[in-house]
Design a protein around this motif. Structure first.
Motif, PDB file in Angstrom:
ATOM      1  N   ALA A 195      -6.940  -5.401  -0.901  1.00 15.38           N
ATOM      2  CA  ALA A 195      -6.753  -4.568  -2.032  1.00 15.38           C
ATOM      3  C   ALA A 195      -5.883  -3.594  -1.286  1.00 15.38           C
ATOM      4  N   GLY A 196      -6.200  -2.684  -0.193  1.00 14.22           N
ATOM      5  CA  GLY A 196      -4.838  -1.969   0.311  1.00 14.22           C
ATOM      6  C   GLY A 196      -3.638  -2.637   0.811  1.00 14.22           C
ATOM      7  N   ILE A 197      -3.297  -3.328   1.463  1.00 18.76           N
ATOM      8  CA  ILE A 197      -2.236  -4.307   1.491  1.00 18.76           C
ATOM      9  C   ILE A 197      -1.279  -4.588   0.012  1.00 18.76           C
ATOM     10  N   ILE A 198      -2.142  -4.866  -1.029  1.00 19.11           N
ATOM     11  CA  ILE A 198      -1.567  -4.549  -2.190  1.00 19.11           C
ATOM     12  C   ILE A 198      -1.203  -3.528  -2.605  1.00 19.11           C
ATOM     13  N   PHE A 199      -1.793  -3.138  -2.524  1.00 16.10           N
ATOM     14  CA  PHE A 199      -1.112  -1.887  -2.776  1.00 16.10           C
ATOM     15  C   PHE A 199       0.492  -1.313  -2.327  1.00 16.10           C
ATOM     16  N   ILE A 200       0.599  -1.251  -0.971  1.00 15.57           N
ATOM     17  CA  ILE A 200       1.469  -0.961  -0.696  1.00 15.57           C
ATOM     18  C   ILE A 200       3.003  -1.227  -1.183  1.00 15.57           C
ATOM     19  N   PHE A 201       2.870  -2.623  -1.230  1.00 16.63           N
ATOM     20  CA  PHE A 201       3.834  -3.084  -1.695  1.00 16.63           C
ATOM     21  C   PHE A 201       3.629  -2.977  -3.047  1.00 16.63           C
ATOM     22  N   VAL A 202       2.747  -2.883  -4.238  1.00 10.95           N
ATOM     23  CA  VAL A 202       2.905  -2.821  -5.892  1.00 10.95           C
ATOM     24  C   VAL A 202       2.634  -1.608  -6.567  1.00 10.95           C
ATOM     25  N   ALA A 203       2.133  -0.818  -5.474  1.00 10.37           N
ATOM     26  CA  ALA A 203       1.260   0.432  -6.502  1.00 10.37           C
ATOM     27  C   ALA A 203       2.326   1.693  -5.841  1.00 10.37           C
ATOM     28  N   ASP A 204       1.988   3.101  -6.604  1.00 10.89           N
ATOM     29  CA  ASP A 204       2.534   4.219  -6.196  1.00 10.89           C
ATOM     30  C   ASP A 204       1.592   4.724  -5.585  1.00 10.89           C
ATOM     31  N   LEU A 205       1.534   5.220  -4.207  1.00  9.84           N
ATOM     32  CA  LEU A 205       0.401   6.041  -3.508  1.00  9.84           C
ATOM     33  C   LEU A 205       0.506   7.312  -3.220  1.00  9.84           C
ATOM     34  N   ASN A 206      -0.415   7.997  -2.837  1.00 14.03           N
ATOM     35  CA  ASN A 206      -0.167   9.942  -2.594  1.00 14.03           C
ATOM     36  C   ASN A 206      -0.295   9.300  -1.119  1.00 14.03           C
ATOM     37  N   LEU A 207       0.776   8.987  -0.091  1.00  9.91           N
ATOM     38  CA  LEU A 207       0.703   8.914   1.377  1.00  9.91           C
ATOM     39  C   LEU A 207       0.012  10.291   1.907  1.00  9.91           C
ATOM     40  N   THR A 208       0.676  11.814   1.623  1.00 11.63           N
ATOM     41  CA  THR A 208      -0.526  12.829   2.195  1.00 11.63           C
ATOM     42  C   THR A 208      -2.240  12.270   1.775  1.00 11.63           C
ATOM     43  N   ALA A 209      -2.897  12.439   0.294  1.00  5.47           N
ATOM     44  CA  ALA A 209      -4.185  11.528   0.130  1.00  5.47           C
ATOM     45  C   ALA A 209      -4.728  10.495   1.047  1.00  5.47           C
ATOM     46  N   VAL A 210      -3.454   9.552   1.216  1.00  6.39           N
ATOM     47  CA  VAL A 210      -4.265   8.736   1.933  1.00  6.39           C
ATOM     48  C   VAL A 210      -4.751   8.600   3.416  1.00  6.39           C
ATOM     49  N   GLY A 211      -3.661   9.727   4.185  1.00  7.27           N
ATOM     50  CA  GLY A 211      -3.571  10.008   5.463  1.00  7.27           C
ATOM     51  C   GLY A 211      -5.292  11.278   5.582  1.00  7.27           C
ATOM     52  N   LEU A 212      -4.396  11.870   4.393  1.00  4.61           N
ATOM     53  CA  LEU A 212      -6.384  13.350   4.804  1.00  4.61           C
ATOM     54  C   LEU A 212      -7.476  12.630   4.818  1.00  4.61           C
TER      55      LEU A 212
END
Length: 252
Positions: A195-212
C-alpha cells in the motif's frame, strides 16, 4: 510542525511500533495523532501507512527465529496479504471515507471474540476427529482467502488488522502463539509495504510525518518483538482482545 509536535509524532511512532509487534492496533495510536496535528485524514492515513513500514521491518527482524520455523506459512502470508493490500489501497483512494466505517468496528469486535475463544474453538474442532489430526502448518484455501481479505483491510485503513490476522491464523493453523504473532507482524508489514508503494505514486503524503513516524516505529517494532516473545500466551491474548475492543469502541 513545531519541535514539540515532532517529538509527539516520534513518540506516537514508538508506541505504534510496539503495538504492531504485540497486540496489532498500531494505527489506533499514530493515525489520530496525525489528524490532531491538522493533517487531512486521507493524507494522514497514507502517511501513517508509509511511516510504520520501518516498525514492521524491525519487528519482523526481531521475530526472525519464529519466521524461520514455518517458511511455507511465512511466504504464504506475505503473498496473500500483499495482494490483498493492493485492493485495499485502491479502495482508500476511490471510495468515500464512510463506506467501511459502519462495518469495521463490528468486524474488529467479532475478531476479538475469535481471538479470545480460539483455544476452546481449536480444542472443539480437534475433538470432532476420530483420530488425532496432523498439525496444520500450511495455509488452507479458506485460511488464504481470509488472510487476503485481511490484507485488503490493512491496505485500506489497518487499525485492528493485526487482531484480525491473529484470529485468521490462530484458527487456520496449529502453531505456537509466538509464531502466530510473528506471522501477524509480517502480514501487517506486507500490507503496509505494498500500500505504501502505491501511495508514494498516487497519494498526497506528509513526508515530515512519514520520517518522524519511521524514526519512532523502527525502535518500537524491534523492542515489541522481544516483548511479544517473552509475554505468556494467555496474557498476550488478553492484551490483544482488550486492544481490539478499545479500537472498535474508539471507531464507533
Amino acid at each position: 510542525m513545531t519541535g514539540a509536535e515532532q517529538l509527539i509524532v516520534i513518540g506516537a511512532g514508538l508506541v505504534a511500533g510496539l503495538l504492531t509487534t504485540t497486540v496489532g492496533v498500531a494505527s489506533l495510536v499514530s493515525f489520530p495523532v496525525l489528524v490532531a496535528l491538522g493533517i487531512p485524514p486521507v493524507v494522514a492515513n497514507a502517511s501513517n501507512t508509509l511511516g510504520l513500514i520501518p516498525g514492521g521491518l524491525s519487528g519482523s527482524l526481531g521475530y526472525r527465529r519464529e519466521l524461520r520455523e514455518q517458511p511455507s506459512a511465512t511466504w504464504a502470508v506475505v503473498l496473500t496479504c500483499a495482494l490483498g493490500s493492493v485492493g485495499g489501497a485502491t479502495l482508500l483512494l476511490a471510495l468515500p471515507p464512510g463506506v467501511f466505517e459502519a462495518v469495521v468496528p463490528w468486524l474488529i469486535l467479532f475478531t476479538c471474540l475469535i481471538v479470545g475463544a480460539q483455544p476452546w474453538i481449536s480444542r472443539w474442532l480437534r475433538s470432532r476427529h476420530t483420530h488425532a489430526p496432523e498439525p496444520r502448518t500450511a495455509m488452507s484455501p479458506v485460511t488464504t482467502v481470509f488472510a487476503a481479505l485481511t490484507g485488503v483491510y490493512g491496505g485500506y485503513f489497518g487499525a485492528g488488522s493485526g487482531v484480525m490476522m491473529m484470529a485468521v491464523l490462530g484458527l487456520g493453523l496449529d502453531l505456537e502463539f509466538r509464531v502466530v504473532n510473528a506471522l501477524k507482524t509480517l502480514a501487517v508489514l506486507a500490507a503496509n509495504v505494498v500500500a505504501g508503494i502505491i501511495f508514494i505514486f498516487v497519494a498526497d503524503l506528509n513526508l515530515t510525518a512519514v520520517g518522524l513516524l519511521a524514526i519512532g516505529s523502527v525502535v518500537g517494532g524491534y523492542a515489541g518483538a522481544h516483548l511479544g516473545r517473552v509475554l505468556p500466551p494467555t496474557l498476550l491474548r488478553i492484551l490483544i482482545v482488550l486492544a481490539g475492543i478499545t479500537a472498535a469502541i474508539a471507531m464507533l
